[in-house]
Design an enzyme around this catalytic site. Structure first.
Site, PDB file in Angstrom:
ATOM      1  N   ILE B 203       0.858  -1.038  -0.016  1.00 44.31           N
ATOM      2  CA  ILE B 203      -0.024   0.150   0.043  1.00 44.31           C
ATOM      3  C   ILE B 203       0.831   1.161  -0.033  1.00 44.31           C
ATOM      4  O   ILE B 203       1.616   1.485   1.145  1.00 44.31           O
ATOM      5  CB  ILE B 203      -0.905  -0.135   1.208  1.00 44.31           C
ATOM      6  CG1 ILE B 203      -1.339  -1.244   1.443  1.00 44.31           C
ATOM      7  CG2 ILE B 203      -1.965   1.083   1.068  1.00 44.31           C
ATOM      8  CD1 ILE B 203      -2.605  -1.768   0.501  1.00 44.31           C
ATOM      9  N   ARG B 292     -11.538  -0.650  22.725  1.00 39.51           N
ATOM     10  CA  ARG B 292     -11.413   0.564  23.905  1.00 39.51           C
ATOM     11  C   ARG B 292     -11.570   1.724  23.432  1.00 39.51           C
ATOM     12  O   ARG B 292     -11.665   2.046  22.008  1.00 39.51           O
ATOM     13  CB  ARG B 292     -10.025   0.439  24.471  1.00 39.51           C
ATOM     14  CG  ARG B 292      -8.921   0.535  23.403  1.00 39.51           C
ATOM     15  CD  ARG B 292      -7.530   0.957  23.826  1.00 39.51           C
ATOM     16  NE  ARG B 292      -6.412   0.833  22.998  1.00 39.51           N
ATOM     17  CZ  ARG B 292      -6.400   1.745  22.150  1.00 39.51           C
ATOM     18  NH1 ARG B 292      -6.741   3.129  22.454  1.00 39.51           N
ATOM     19  NH2 ARG B 292      -5.084   1.946  21.168  1.00 39.51           N
TER      20      ARG B 292
END
Lengths: 70, 446
Positions: B203, B292
């Site tokens: 990428i 989280r």
């Protein structure tokens, strides 16, 4: 000749040389630890380790002399 | 609703959680290490207890002591914040076993997303794109070329046993792949005694863009759009913003819907974030899921008007989300910068005493900060001492407010990354939205 000076405040995590050792320029001497980051300090020039001024676990400030090399 | 929450964290995030608890009329219990005795969060909580020595292993990671304090104070729930025990499945499980609600997803989901291979598998099953690649050793250059053709160049050839960049090479076509295969196989053999090579799609010049999710225990899951966090140093984020200056609306919706689908597939609950790499053609690939609250959650709060900590607490207490995807709107543009106690050029930590601290004030300026003037920043914890968040009606206005705020931000006694942040915010490439993960090495530390 050229001493090893701390470039940050932190604790001495590992000392990887002994007094009397011959060290090459670029050789790792001490690893400092501060704020979850380990920073390896290397000799700026070749020489013999005359005195190690700190022990593992010691707290050091930026600018402190850690190892004397001659 | 909970009557008392223990906050198993320190610094700015502990203060942030206490603030929301106070607004919800929930009592708070702080824990602190010997090094944090005089910290802000200790003063602000209703109760505070010493948990252990200065090192995190003795204190903020000391599960046994934390649970003892929770039992002693009769806390109903524990908020883990970010970092430390927040993604520790064992801790989440022990909380449950002790009859204390862990404010986060289930221990099973935390464990599953904590394993790179498991997480990748789960995402593939849910139809979320992952970085294409193979994880078995390539037998021959011809096999490599066939796979490269199907996933498209450039590809990254990697030595299985590799490290330090040895045996790793980006290749752009068949011819160079053939050469690279032979030379890297030899190098890997010479260096590691193992010539096995594998391959993944490269990428190029990616952006780091993530999707914020909220999921209640009744099966309602929504995405709260994206945050772009491409500007990083030492693989840690420095500047975060929403909306992304790069993505178009259609791609945001596509990413959001993919993230919701995946979250439902793994029975995700509470707040969570799916991180993606996005290439220059807006193709996105799953990187990891953070199970989280994130450091940069205020950016999302600013554009949605939500309090994400409040949402986390309500979800953990069993309440349903009070909104749906279609009823949510976002408005304006928010930018957050992380204030690190470190050298702005080398990024080496700089603990010490803060002799001066002057914070900028203003209507659309928000601080999440853990330190005061004359406080000492110790070397035991993360160098992030605070966050500065601004909001504008659009990106241009947000940049302007941030630049003004940074110009007034004054920390002395320790080194900080404020000079770096000023440089980033005033750089033409930042203004034009050219914010890729290589931003700092490319434009600042040349």
């Amino acid at each position: 000749m050229s001493n090893l000076i701390s470039n940050m405040a932190g604790s001495v995590w590992k000392i990887v040389v002994k007094e009397g050792d011959t060290v090459q320029s670029g050789q790792e001497l001490i690893i400092l630890e501060s704020m979850k980051m380990e920073i390896s300090l290397s000799a700026e020039s070749s020489g013999v380790v005359k005195e190690i001024k700190v022990s593992e676990g010691d707290f050091v400030n930026e600018g402190d002399v850690l190892v004397e090399i001659e | 609703m909970f009557k008392k929450i223990l906050i198993a964290n320190r610094g700015e995030i502990a203060r942030r959680i206490i603030r929301t608890c106070k607004a919800m009329n929930i009592k708070t219990v702080a824990i602190y290490s010997e090094a944090d005795e005089n910290s802000f969060h200790v003063l602000e909580a209703d109760q505070a207890f010493l948990v252990g020595g200065p090192r995190v292993s003795e204190s903020y990671l000391n599960i046994e002591n934390i649970l003892k304090i929770a039992a002693k104070t009769k806390a109903d729930a524990i908020h883990p914040g970010y970092g430390l025990l927040s993604e520790n499945a064992v801790f989440a499980e022990k909380c449950e076993q002790s009859g204390i609600t862990f404010i986060g997803p289930s221990p099973e989901v935390i464990a599953r997303m904590g394993s790179k291979i498991e997480a990748r598998k789960a995402m593939e099953e849910a139809g979320v794109p992952v970085v294409p690649g193979i994880t078995h050793p390539l037998s021959h250059a011809n096999e490599a070329m066939n796979i490269a053709s199907s996933m498209g160049y450039p590809v990254m050839l990697k030595a299985s046993a590799g490290g330090g960049g040895i045996g790793m090479q980006v290749v752009h076509d068949h011819e160079s792949l053939q050469k690279a295969f032979a030379s890297n196989q030899k190098r890997a053999n010479d260096f590691f005694g193992d010539g096995a090579l594998y391959m993944e799609k490269c990428i190029e010049n990616p952006r780091h863009i993530e999707i914020q999710l909220l999921a209640d225990k009744k099966g309602n899951t929504v995405y709260l759009w994206e945050r772009e966090c491409s500007i990083q140093r030492r693989h840690q984020k420095v500047v975060e913003e929403a909306p992304s200056p790069f993505l178009d609306e259609a791609t945001v919706i596509k990413m959001g819907e993919a993230a919701v689908k995946a979250a439902k597939a793994i029975n995700y609950t509470n707040a969570g974030t799916m991180e993606f790499l996005v290439d220059s053609n807006m193709n996105f690939y799953f990187l990891e899921m953070n199970t989280r609250l994130q450091v940069e959650h205020p950016v999302t709060e600013e554009i949605t008007g939500l309090d994400l900590v409040e949402e986390q607490i309500k979800i953990a207490a069993g309440e349903s989300l009070s909104f749906t995807q279609s009823s949510m709107k976002r408005e304006g543009h928010a930018i957050e910068v992380r204030i690190y106690a470190e050298d702005p050029k080398t990024f080496f930590p700089s603990p010490g005493k803060i002799t001066t601290l002057t914070l900028p004030e203003g209507k659309n300026v928000r601080h999440e900060i853990a330190v005061r003037e004359n406080d000492t920043v110790t070397p035991f914890y993360d160098p992030m001492i605070g966050k500065l968040i601004v909001k504008g009606k659009d990106r241009q206005e947000a940049i302007q407010i941030m630049q003004q705020a940074l110009s007034e931000y004054n920390i002395a006694g320790i080194k900080s990354n404020i000079p770096l942040l000023r440089e980033v915010l005033s750089h033409q490439a930042f203004h034009s939205g050219d914010t890729t993960t290589s931003f700092i090495s490319r434009y600042i530390n040349q």
